[in-house]
Design an enzyme around this catalytic site. Sequence first.
Site, short mmCIF file in Angstrom:
data_model
loop_
_atom_site.label_atom_id
_atom_site.label_comp_id
_atom_site.label_asym_id
_atom_site.label_seq_id
_atom_site.Cartn_x
_atom_site.Cartn_y
_atom_site.Cartn_z
N CYS A 1 -9.89 4.57 9.16
CA CYS A 1 -9.45 4.17 7.39
C CYS A 1 -8.74 2.54 8.03
O CYS A 1 -8.92 2.14 6.32
CB CYS A 1 -8.60 5.47 6.94
N SER B 1 1.44 4.81 -0.11
CA SER B 1 0.08 6.68 -0.60
C SER B 1 1.41 7.51 -0.67
O SER B 1 0.42 8.39 -0.93
CB SER B 1 0.58 6.69 1.32
N ALA C 1 0.89 -1.09 -0.30
CA ALA C 1 0.06 0.05 -0.23
C ALA C 1 1.04 0.65 0.00
O ALA C 1 1.36 1.91 0.92
CB ALA C 1 -0.66 -0.29 1.03
N GLY D 1 3.82 0.88 5.86
CA GLY D 1 4.52 1.46 5.84
C GLY D 1 4.38 2.34 6.98
O GLY D 1 4.81 3.66 8.04
N CYS E 1 -6.96 13.80 5.65
CA CYS E 1 -7.11 13.85 4.57
C CYS E 1 -7.96 14.77 3.57
O CYS E 1 -7.77 15.72 2.98
CB CYS E 1 -6.53 13.31 4.00
#
Length: 365
Positions: free
Chosen positions: A101, A8, A6, A125, A201
Amino acid sequence: MRLIAAMSGGVDSAVAAARAVDAGHDVTGVHLALSRNPRSYRSGARGCCSIEDAGDARRAADVIGIPFFVWDMSDEFADEVVDDFIAEYTAGRTPNPCLRCNEKIKFAAVLERAVALGFDGVVTGHYARLATSERAGGEVVELHRAVDHGKDQSYVLGVLTQDQLGRSVFPLGDDPKTLVREEAARRGLQVANKPDSHDICFIADGDNAGWLADRLGPRPGPIVDESGAEVGSHDGAYAFTIGQRKGLRLGVPASDGKPRFVLDIEPVSGTVTVGPREHLAIDAIEGIKPLWCDEPPTEPLDCTVQLRAHGDEHRATVTVDGDVVRVELRDPATGIAPGQACVIYAGTRVVGSATIARTSRSVAA
């Protein structure tokens, strides 16, 4: 293993993906498109959902030498994170959308899609560590704090189940952030010095109250002191959170001249109660909707709990009664709002988490 990385668009996820490749895994990079209109979310380096971030993730994947795809999860994100955020504030609670999330998107929807496509798990991460231990029922995967406590993200991972932990890889948990940035530079990753993301975000300018006001409209109500006397008014209780001091716009000063803080939010009447800092102290919490990284405690557990993403640990005793988690704090806490998460630790190991439903304080407190 075959792993989805994943990515980002930040330095941490890029180095995590590179380390997974170095460890011999078959890695495919994936960036999550979380906005139905990417330009409506934060741009630049502060967020993790922007068009720029997607480009940074793609360039990092090219440098690492792995396939790269963008997965559209905007519908899932809107339903599970954005709508939940609005509903929680409407109900007078203070949610943590990043934790939500992780629970519903990054380690549920993403993992489900990855497994359906034949992958074994997901590498991210996040700064946290995994360890295995033998129990009576077999091998258990334990979630632990990162070595770098300043970057530790085990709090927002306290929603993960045993099955999800067994399919997760966190390559960064043993290192400080400075080392990760240095490694990114050595690898030629352009994101080596990219600032960390922060704030929410999906709120483009960081103005939570203004964003909520645009969607919920004016909902005026009174601000009262603990005696019930009106000392101000507001345009929406959703603009407040427990422990807030600034932006109260009180028309009547406190008799002692000291600052006042939000002590309570009553969503039905829209009443916001304010009072002195010392009345924020609580020593008991009732949590609901528990999620267990490991087996839930069957006896009262002497442990520590963390009540904010970057908050202190508090010594506590936790008792589980079905779907209700009762927490007695030996170290009183202040400014704790319903809707936030209470994450339970045994040393560095995460036992599980619960959503704070209500708090209280003893007479002695």
